[in-house]
Design a protein around this motif. Structure first.
Motif, PDB file in Angstrom:
ATOM      1  N   ALA A 145      17.721   5.387  -1.024  1.00  0.00           N
ATOM      2  CA  ALA A 145      17.819   4.117  -0.400  1.00  0.00           C
ATOM      3  C   ALA A 145      16.339   3.486  -0.563  1.00  0.00           C
ATOM      4  CB  ALA A 145      18.209   4.083   1.025  1.00  0.00           C
ATOM      5  N   LEU A 146      15.215   4.154  -0.587  1.00  0.00           N
ATOM      6  CA  LEU A 146      14.130   3.397  -0.365  1.00  0.00           C
ATOM      7  C   LEU A 146      13.506   3.044  -1.791  1.00  0.00           C
ATOM      8  CD1 LEU A 146      12.188   5.977   2.093  1.00  0.00           C
ATOM      9  CD2 LEU A 146      12.837   3.534   2.524  1.00  0.00           C
ATOM     10  N   PRO A 147      12.559   1.883  -1.897  1.00  0.00           N
ATOM     11  CA  PRO A 147      12.169   1.574  -3.190  1.00  0.00           C
ATOM     12  C   PRO A 147      11.375   2.456  -3.727  1.00  0.00           C
ATOM     13  CG  PRO A 147      11.553  -0.009  -1.412  1.00  0.00           C
ATOM     14  CD  PRO A 147      12.280   1.159  -0.801  1.00  0.00           C
ATOM     15  N   ASP A 148      10.982   2.642  -4.968  1.00  0.00           N
ATOM     16  CA  ASP A 148      10.097   3.482  -5.741  1.00  0.00           C
ATOM     17  C   ASP A 148       8.767   3.369  -5.153  1.00  0.00           C
ATOM     18  OD1 ASP A 148      12.208   4.422  -7.407  1.00  0.00           O
ATOM     19  OD2 ASP A 148      11.663   3.123  -9.159  1.00  0.00           O
ATOM     20  N   GLY A 149       8.240   4.555  -5.028  1.00  0.00           N
ATOM     21  CA  GLY A 149       6.594   4.322  -4.479  1.00  0.00           C
ATOM     22  C   GLY A 149       6.654   4.500  -3.086  1.00  0.00           C
TER      23      GLY A 149
ATOM     24  N   ARG B  65      14.921  17.598  -7.742  1.00  0.00           N
ATOM     25  CA  ARG B  65      15.591  16.295  -7.844  1.00  0.00           C
ATOM     26  C   ARG B  65      15.206  14.881  -8.037  1.00  0.00           C
ATOM     27  NH1 ARG B  65      18.085  12.480  -8.772  1.00  0.00           N
ATOM     28  NH2 ARG B  65      20.343  11.760  -7.792  1.00  0.00           N
ATOM     29  N   PHE B  66      14.046  14.635  -7.373  1.00  0.00           N
ATOM     30  CA  PHE B  66      13.621  13.255  -7.301  1.00  0.00           C
ATOM     31  C   PHE B  66      12.164  13.264  -7.611  1.00  0.00           C
ATOM     32  CE2 PHE B  66      17.019  13.511  -3.989  1.00  0.00           C
ATOM     33  CZ  PHE B  66      17.663  12.327  -4.110  1.00  0.00           C
ATOM     34  N   GLY B  67      11.487  14.317  -7.994  1.00  0.00           N
ATOM     35  CA  GLY B  67      10.175  14.042  -8.363  1.00  0.00           C
ATOM     36  C   GLY B  67       9.042  14.430  -7.379  1.00  0.00           C
ATOM     37  N   PRO B  68       7.741  14.788  -7.557  1.00  0.00           N
ATOM     38  CA  PRO B  68       7.128  15.443  -6.825  1.00  0.00           C
ATOM     39  C   PRO B  68       6.169  14.359  -5.949  1.00  0.00           C
ATOM     40  CG  PRO B  68       5.983  15.099  -8.782  1.00  0.00           C
ATOM     41  CD  PRO B  68       7.545  14.839  -9.202  1.00  0.00           C
TER      42      PRO B  68
ATOM     43  N   GLY C 245       0.925  -1.043  -0.014  1.00  0.00           N
ATOM     44  CA  GLY C 245      -0.001  -0.221   0.145  1.00  0.00           C
ATOM     45  C   GLY C 245       0.716   1.231  -0.097  1.00  0.00           C
ATOM     46  N   ASP C 246       0.280   2.180   0.325  1.00  0.00           N
ATOM     47  CA  ASP C 246       0.748   3.629   0.582  1.00  0.00           C
ATOM     48  C   ASP C 246       1.627   3.960   2.026  1.00  0.00           C
ATOM     49  OD1 ASP C 246      -0.147   7.267   0.303  1.00  0.00           O
ATOM     50  OD2 ASP C 246       1.607   6.148  -0.476  1.00  0.00           O
ATOM     51  N   GLU C 247       2.325   2.718   2.374  1.00  0.00           N
ATOM     52  CA  GLU C 247       2.720   3.082   3.503  1.00  0.00           C
ATOM     53  C   GLU C 247       4.112   3.846   3.724  1.00  0.00           C
ATOM     54  OE1 GLU C 247       3.143  -0.803   5.848  1.00  0.00           O
ATOM     55  OE2 GLU C 247       1.081  -1.085   5.168  1.00  0.00           O
ATOM     56  N   THR C 248       4.428   4.635   4.657  1.00  0.00           N
ATOM     57  CA  THR C 248       5.520   5.399   4.665  1.00  0.00           C
ATOM     58  C   THR C 248       6.593   4.630   5.555  1.00  0.00           C
ATOM     59  OG1 THR C 248       4.275   7.397   4.554  1.00  0.00           O
ATOM     60  CG2 THR C 248       6.588   7.616   5.315  1.00  0.00           C
ATOM     61  N   CYS C 249       7.791   4.506   5.060  1.00  0.00           N
ATOM     62  CA  CYS C 249       8.839   3.539   5.517  1.00  0.00           C
ATOM     63  C   CYS C 249       9.822   4.493   6.488  1.00  0.00           C
ATOM     64  CB  CYS C 249       9.766   3.074   4.473  1.00  0.00           C
ATOM     65  SG  CYS C 249       9.012   1.718   3.412  1.00  0.00           S
ATOM     66  N   ILE C 250       9.546   5.830   6.286  1.00  0.00           N
ATOM     67  CA  ILE C 250      10.612   6.509   7.078  1.00  0.00           C
ATOM     68  C   ILE C 250       9.927   8.201   6.986  1.00  0.00           C
ATOM     69  CG2 ILE C 250      12.281   7.541   5.072  1.00  0.00           C
ATOM     70  CD1 ILE C 250      14.481   6.970   7.065  1.00  0.00           C
TER      71      ILE C 250
END
Length: 114
Positions: A26-30, A60-63, A1-6
């Motif tokens: 470091a985090l996976p896309d999405g 730099r990384f997108g919206p 899902g749309d869980e935040t990792c950090i």
């Protein structure tokens, strides 16, 4: 899902911006990185710096890579939470220690405007 990792306490200064960029790499896309900016006054320098650095990170990384969460805290909330925050301070309890601890305290709630 749309869980935040950090989530990061984000002043927009060099240290927190570099940490945000490293987390994005470091985090996976999405998986978005939540940037929590605590301000005790909406015109605080850290708020203005955070907005500028957030724009740089998005360029730099997108919206979709970051969520900037603006945590506005008024002086009444600070007074209401002063004792529990002070109980956590140690080994020193300087004014600077209290300010940093208060920012962490209110950021940990994760409550703010996205």
């Amino acid at each position: 899902g749309d869980e935040t990792c950090i989530g990061l306490l984000f002043s927009g200064g060099l240290d927190s911006t570099v940490l945000a960029a490293l987390a994005a790499e470091a985090l996976p896309d999405g998986k978005p990185v939540e940037l929590l900016n605590v301000a005790f006054d909406p015109s605080a320098p850290d708020r203005l710096t955070a907005l500028c650095s957030f724009q740089d990170l998005v360029a730099r990384f997108g919206p979709d890579r970051f969520r900037l969460i603006l945590c506005d805290v008024d002086q009444g909330e600070v007074r209401d939470n002063e004792l529990p925050i002070c109980r956590l301070l140690g080994p020193k309890a300087t004014h600077l220690d209290f300010n940093i601890a208060a920012a962490l305290w209110f950021a940990a709630r994760g409550i703010g405007l996205v």
